[in-house]
Each structure stands twice: as structure tokens, then as C-alpha cells.
Design a protein around this motif. Structure first.
Motif: not given
Length: 226
Positions: A67-73, A205-210
Motif C-alpha cells: 500500500v505504501n508503494l502504491a500510494t506514494a505517487p 508496477d512497483t507492487v507487481l515487482e515485489e
């Protein structure tokens, strides 16, 4: 002594979910609601131990990180980990009470679908929700499940189609929102990953990479939870 009411601060949206994993459907819903209701921010709250469903497949730490990765932008979306820090079942009324203590003069707006609202009387201390927050009700004309009688009665009493009501009181109204329908589900993403297929463009994409790095959904059993 003055009888003036305290000035309300900008409203906050509240969107809970397992986010197992978070995807673009969650993110667009949060952002569209923020824009339609003029919310200052939406707090994305990963469930700890949800009372109405099985435990998430991924750990609390993983889901919070995603959630942190997804909401960062997007500055209007914020990950809120309070349910993950609290022991026991994650009851929404406890979460809202905690937020109300933190922000006594800010309207809180709990975002939920009509299908969830239909069964609201089965929730823990459900009537107290209206003392703590407004409800932003996802109300798509093509999908209107029948409501439990008590839920229907509350909708009749509290319904308002004017978002300006958020500026007049901190809780108690039910306000319709009409976000676009995105046919994305976390269970579909888990199934694709378990099958070795790509869920690209269904989630950031940031979440998918994780997910690809950790292989958290590589076991078929994890695809059975919605």
C-alpha cells in the motif's frame, strides 16, 4: 461561555480492505471519492484480522508495504497501519473511534459498497458507526442488492446527495458516490500469479515487482480468498 461549535477541518476518507494485494481498482476508487467529495485525503487501512472473511494470504508487513508503494505517487492517498498495530479482530467501529480521538474536528467518511452496506446490521456495534463517521456509499445503478431492513431504514433517514454536508457536521450522513467500474479483483491477480501468468496493468508496477520477487502468491491455495 460561548456556544459556538468548533470549526470543522477538511474531511478525511477511510477505505479499509485486506489489500491482498492492492490494485488499481482500490486506487481509482479512493482517488475518485476524494475528488467527488472534496476530501483532503483518503486513509488506506489494511485490515489486521477481518471478522467477516478468512485471514489474508500475505502478511501484515507485506500488505502495508505494498500500500505504501502504491500510494506514494499520489499525495491524497495515505497508508494507515493502525489496524495492523492493534491486537485482535479488526472492527471498523474501533478503527473509527481511534481516528475520531485523533481528529475530533474532522469529518470522517467511511467508503463502502452497497453490497457491504446491505449487510451492515451484522457488523460489530454497527449503529455507532454513524456517530463516528459519514458513509460514502458506492451506488452504481447496475448493481443494487437488496438491503437489510435496518440498513434500508438508516439510508432513508441519513441519505444526502450534497457533498457540502461534510462541511456542516463530522458524522452521520450517507452520501452516494459513482466511481467508474474497474473489473479487477485481488483473487484474479493471485490466480494469475499462481498460474505463472502476468497480472501487469491490473496493479501498480512497483507492487507487481515485489510480488514477483517474493513469490508470495505462488501457491494455488492462496487464490481461493477473494
Amino acid at each position: 461561555m460561548s456556544n459556538d461549535k468548533p470549526t470543522l477541518e477538511p474531511p478525511i476518507g477511510v477505505l479499509g480492505g485486506t489489500f491482498d494485494p492492492i490494485h488499481h481498482g482500490h486506487l481509482r476508487l479512493a482517488l475518485e471519492t476524494a475528488e467527488q467529495l472534496h476530501l483532503d485525503e483518503v486513509r488506506m487501512i489494511p485490515n489486521g484480522q477481518p471478522p467477516h472473511r478468512d485471514a489474508p494470504a500475505a502478511s501484515a508487513e507485506q500488505r502495508a508495504h505494498w500500500v505504501n508503494l502504491a500510494t506514494a505517487p499520489e499525495p491524497r492517498l495515505t497508508m494507515d497501519s493502525r489496524e495492523l498495530r492493534r491486537a485482535g479482530r479488526s472492527y471498523t467501529v474501533d478503527t473509527l473511534a481511534d481516528m475520531r480521538a485523533e481528529w475530533p474536528n474532522r469529518p470522517l467518511c467511511l467508503i463502502m459498497g452497497r453490497d457491504v452496506f446491505a449487510d451492515l446490521p451484522s457488523w460489530h456495534h454497527w449503529r455507532e458507526l454513524f456517530e463516528l463517521a459519514h458513509i460514502a456509499l458506492i451506488d452504481r445503478g447496475s448493481s443494487r442488492p437488496a438491503l437489510a431492513a435496518e440498513a434500508a431504514a438508516e439510508l432513508d433517514i441519513r441519505y444526502s446527495d450534497d457533498p457540502a454536508i461534510l462541511a456542516s457536521r463530522p458524522a452521520g450522513a450517507i452520501i452516494p458516490i459513482e466511481p467508474p467500474t474497474l473489473a479487477i479483483s485481488a483473487s484474479r491477480i493471485r490466480a494469475l500469479l499462481a498460474a505463472g501468468a502476468s497480472p501487469r496493468y491490473l496493479l501498480p508496477d512497483t507492487v507487481l515487482e515485489e510480488l514477483m520477487t517474493t513469490n508470495v502468491y505462488s501457491q494455488p491455495a492462496t487464490t481461493e480468498r477473494s
